[in-house]
Design an enzyme around this catalytic site. Structure first.
Site, PDB file in Angstrom:
ATOM      1  N   CYS A  80       0.821  -1.223   0.000  1.00 31.09           N
ATOM      2  CA  CYS A  80       0.000   0.000   0.000  1.00 31.09           C
ATOM      3  C   CYS A  80       0.857   1.278   0.000  1.00 31.09           C
ATOM      4  O   CYS A  80       1.400   1.640  -1.024  1.00 31.09           O
ATOM      5  CB  CYS A  80      -0.978  -0.033   1.175  1.00 31.09           C
ATOM      6  SG  CYS A  80      -2.384   1.078   0.930  1.00 31.09           S
ATOM      7  N   HIS A 168      -3.948  -5.115   0.716  1.00 32.12           N
ATOM      8  CA  HIS A 168      -3.428  -5.603   1.998  1.00 32.12           C
ATOM      9  C   HIS A 168      -3.524  -7.132   2.067  1.00 32.12           C
ATOM     10  O   HIS A 168      -4.600  -7.670   2.286  1.00 32.12           O
ATOM     11  CB  HIS A 168      -4.219  -4.985   3.156  1.00 32.12           C
ATOM     12  CG  HIS A 168      -3.909  -3.536   3.358  1.00 32.12           C
ATOM     13  ND1 HIS A 168      -2.902  -3.109   4.202  1.00 32.12           N
ATOM     14  CD2 HIS A 168      -4.463  -2.418   2.830  1.00 32.12           C
ATOM     15  CE1 HIS A 168      -2.851  -1.783   4.168  1.00 32.12           C
ATOM     16  NE2 HIS A 168      -3.789  -1.338   3.349  1.00 32.12           N
ATOM     17  N   GLU A 170      -2.471  -8.986   4.391  1.00 36.25           N
ATOM     18  CA  GLU A 170      -2.518  -9.461   5.775  1.00 36.25           C
ATOM     19  C   GLU A 170      -3.932  -9.591   6.331  1.00 36.25           C
ATOM     20  O   GLU A 170      -4.152 -10.278   7.331  1.00 36.25           O
ATOM     21  CB  GLU A 170      -1.678  -8.535   6.680  1.00 36.25           C
ATOM     22  CG  GLU A 170      -2.223  -7.126   6.859  1.00 36.25           C
ATOM     23  CD  GLU A 170      -1.806  -6.136   5.778  1.00 36.25           C
ATOM     24  OE1 GLU A 170      -1.874  -4.928   6.042  1.00 36.25           O
ATOM     25  OE2 GLU A 170      -1.443  -6.569   4.668  1.00 36.25           O
TER      26      GLU A 170
END
Length: 511
Positions: A80, A168, A170
């Site tokens: 990002c 993202h 994660e």
């Protein structure tokens, strides 16, 4: 010596801790450091991940990392903000996004035969969270993936092992996020997957022995997961040189002091139980303000703990059950590392006169890892699965002033509620459960008599880390049965309510 495998440079994203947890799930050790205070020993890290950030690379407050020791020398994954930073300052172009790039998206194009996207197919769902977008790739940038709205969703820099993604990986909503991290860390960076609970125990026991030697260590046990796992680790390392003190502040759950003390003794720990209930209740007399109550409980604990510690000759170390999120939260990205680490909830900041050196065996691991480490050492699953319990105990679940009678009432109510959850197989489906005694009396009818008695609120939440929480939709039959039991069996209570607030805006505890 721990393996310092992956360095995560934090630019202030709310998801940075999640990146670390996902990497650890791959059995890979990683550490988080602020982007402006990287560790001195960067040579020990095999790969680097740059986190997201609430800042914009086009704004005045651009976060400028020094990547001279990293870029082109080690495999880098920029997430990002990191991806936008690499583009903006290396020949690319970042502009405000025309469409709101927030939430779920699907990869509509993936470059074929690319190790970074191995085992990931077109259509894979990812999670976007940014207001800027990369319009032009940096010098030597090569497009790897796109979504319908974001053309440059992923790219790499030719001639380097540098990869960048605008989404993202994660977060849970990026369905193949873990696979992407594995592709990058294992297949591209060649990081070994050797970080396991057993390896942690082995290296921690060795480092405690090296650090502490034959010195004596004192530890305040709380009955909770963190201090219990810390105690077993220390016991493995130094045996009888560990002195554990378990203080009854009079605000524990029903029969908890006796049952937990027995369990600790059964675990082979050198533990002393100190019943200081009367001292704590006296310190709390007449106090109604939550912060003043917390302070009084903290101060009384320090006094009792200090008295007991002084009875042990030649103690040089204080052990604490600090865990990694406490350490991370005490380090702000913009200010850099702060010298203060949050005090363990049971110790509440020790006074200078104790003059002890600190040992924190769990300070580099997350709560779920603490439980896995405990399981690998054979700690009772019932203790490891225990709900979190606040340091001030029932002191912050009794709203208003605290008396011995109110403690008795709440202990009875809490026992009926928690034991009921266990009997009905609901306890492990709940992250934390407890009861609050409200400073409210309500009219009731028992037999033919009118009553004017206490109101209790039951609370049960689901969460992963306590930062956010949702109330649990417990079965009506269970709530009905529990309410009847409480009103029939606990003298002084005639009304039971169930708290259906989530965090935010409410907190988990009421005070």
């Amino acid at each position: 010596m721990q393996q310092h495998n992956v360095l995560i440079l934090d630019f202030g994203s709310q998801y940075t801790q999640l990146i670390a947890r996902r990497v650890r799930e791959l059995n890979i050790y990683c550490e988080i450091h602020p982007y402006n205070h990287p560790p001195k020993n960067q040579a020990e890290f095999k790969a680097v991940i740059l986190s997201g950030s609430p800042n914009s690379v086009r704004g005045e407050n651009v976060l400028h990392p020094d990547l001279s020791e990293i870029r082109g020398k080690k495999p880098v994954l920029a997430v990002c903000y990191g991806a936008q930073y690499l583009a903006h300052f290396a020949g690319g172009q970042v502009a405000p996004s025309n469409t709101r790039e927030y939430g779920r998206a699907n990869l509509s194009y993936i470059k074929s035969d690319e190790t970074f996207f191995e085992n990931i197919s077109t259509g894979s769902q990812v999670w976007m969270s940014h207001s800027d977008t990369i319009k032009e790739l940096p010098t030597n940038g090569e497009l790897l993936a796109s979504t319908k709205d974001v053309e440059n969703a992923a790219y790499k820099i030719k001639g380097e092992e540098t990869f960048a993604i605008q989404f993202h990986p994660e977060v849970y909503h990026s369905k193949d996020g873990k696979q992407i991290l594995e592709n990058f860390l294992v297949k591209i960076a060649g990081v070994a997957q050797t970080w396991t609970p057993d390896s942690f125990v082995e290296s921690t026991v060795a480092s405690i022995r090296e650090k502490v030697g034959n010195d004596k260590v004192v530890l305040g046990l709380s009955g909770g997961v963190d201090s219990s796992v810390a105690a077993v680790l220390l016991n493995k390392a130094i045996g009888k040189n560990l002195y554990c003190i378990f203080v009854n502040n009079g605000l524990l759950r029903k029969n908890e002091f006796e049952t937990v003390l027995k369990r600790y003794e059964g675990m082979g720990l050198n533990v002393k139980g100190v019943d200081a209930s009367a001292r704590f209740l006296k310190a709390l007399e007449g106090l109604t303000d939550p912060e003043k109550k917390r302070k009084a409980i903290g101060n009384a604990f320090i006094e009792v703990f200090d008295d007991e510690a002084h009875k042990i000759t030649d103690v040089t170390w204080l052990a604490q059950g600090t865990i990694y999120p406490d350490v991370i939260e005490s380090v702000s990205v913009n200010g850099g590392p702060s010298a203060t680490i949050k005090s363990h909830h049971n110790v509440g900041g020790l006074p200078d006169f104790m003059k002890l050196k600190i040992v924190e065996p769990l300070k580099m691991i997350f709560k779920d890892e603490v439980r896995r480490v405990g399981a690998s050492m054979g700690i009772d699953p019932e203790l490891l699965g225990r709900h979190p319990f606040p340091g001030p105990g029932l002191g912050i679940r009794i709203l208003g002033d605290i008396t011995a009678e109110k403690v008795r009432i709440l202990q009875e109510v809490d026992a009926i509620f928690v034991n009921g959850l266990k009997e009905d197989g609901l306890y492990d489906k709940v992250w934390q459960a407890g009861a609050m005694l409200l400073p409210v009396n309500s009219v009731g009818v028992m037999g033919d008599e009118r009553t004017y008695e206490k109101v209790v609120a039951l609370r049960a939440v689901e969460s992963t880390d306590g930062m956010t929480a949702d109330w649990v939709n417990l079965p009506y039959e269970f709530l009905q049965k529990t309410s009847n039991k409480i009103i029939n069996q606990v003298k002084g209570v005639n009304r039971v309510v169930y708290d259906i607030s989530s965090k935010p805006p409410a907190t988990i505890e009421w005070e």
